[in-house]
Design an enzyme around this catalytic site. Structure first.
Site, mmCIF file in Angstrom:
data_model
loop_
_atom_site.group_PDB
_atom_site.id
_atom_site.type_symbol
_atom_site.label_atom_id
_atom_site.label_comp_id
_atom_site.label_asym_id
_atom_site.label_seq_id
_atom_site.Cartn_x
_atom_site.Cartn_y
_atom_site.Cartn_z
ATOM 1 N N GLU A 47 0.852 -1.188 0.000
ATOM 2 C CA GLU A 47 0.000 0.000 0.000
ATOM 3 C C GLU A 47 0.887 1.237 0.000
ATOM 4 O OE1 GLU A 47 -2.549 2.805 -0.106
ATOM 5 O OE2 GLU A 47 -3.375 0.766 -0.128
ATOM 6 N N CYS A 118 -14.363 -1.993 -8.024
ATOM 7 C CA CYS A 118 -15.532 -1.179 -7.687
ATOM 8 C C CYS A 118 -16.021 -0.396 -8.910
ATOM 9 C CB CYS A 118 -15.209 -0.225 -6.536
ATOM 10 S SG CYS A 118 -13.849 0.916 -6.890
#
Length: 199
Positions: A47, A118
């Site tokens: 990340e 998404c």
């Protein structure tokens, strides 16, 4: 409850072995990686946001999960460091994954790639690239936000069965082009995807 369903679907399609190393790209605070850690030998979460990585490490410590390591790095830069990964999970932002990073993931040659999306439009674009070397084996939409057009998708790309669906790349390309031409909403694009995938 819906998050549990989402993570359960990721766990189901991963079918991780106790000897597997899993790479979780765009891991955020590490929830997907920690969920998978109980089934694998080792998990690496990547990340770029330092605040998220700090929280991920704290989450792992609080839950006594010792077989997960978090790296604060760009997903594309970290891939070469994770060459032993058997399974790669990607959960990118709505913009999807840049082509260079997708090519690096393909070069890594994991057994499976699990794409959590998404945005059906960017998923279709990225799936076209992944389909150069992987078969799209399974797609599962999950309604995370009822009464809205937003939908999460868990897709499994399988290297072992590559070649059995040669028309997949063309399908993704046509869906992407259609969405861009008609300015379809993500939900409508997803319905088109499901309809065409069944043909």
């Amino acid at each position: 409850a819906q998050a549990e369903i989402l993570y359960g679907e990721i766990l189901r399609v991963a079918e991780a072995k106790p000897t597997d190393v899993i790479c979780d790209l765009f891991c955020g605070t590490g929830t997907i990686g920690m969920f998978l850690a109980k089934t694998a030998r080792e998990v690496y979460g990547v990340e770029i946001n330092k605040w998220a990585v700090d929280n991920a490490r704290e989450n792992a410590a609080r839950n006594n999960i010792s077989n997960i390591t978090f790296l604060c790095d760009d997903a594309g830069n970290s891939i070469k460091k994770l060459s032993k990964s058997a399974i790669v999970v990607v959960d990118p932002p709505r913009s999807g994954i840049d082509e260079k990073s997708l090519e690096k993931i393909i070069e890594l040659a994991p057994r499976k790639i699990i794409y959590v999306s998404c945005n059906p439009t960017t998923f279709a674009r990225d799936a076209k690239i992944l389909s150069k070397k992987y078969e799209l084996k399974n797609v599962q939409p999950i309604d995370m936000f009822p009464q809205t057009y937003h939908v999460e998708t868990v897709a499994l790309f399988d290297k072992a069965h590559f070649g059995s669906q040669p028309a997949a790349a063309g399908l993704f390309a046509s869906l992407r082009a259609r969405a861009l031409r008609s300015h379809e909403t993500p939900h409508r694009t997803w319905r088109s995807f499901i309809h065409n995938a069944r043909l």
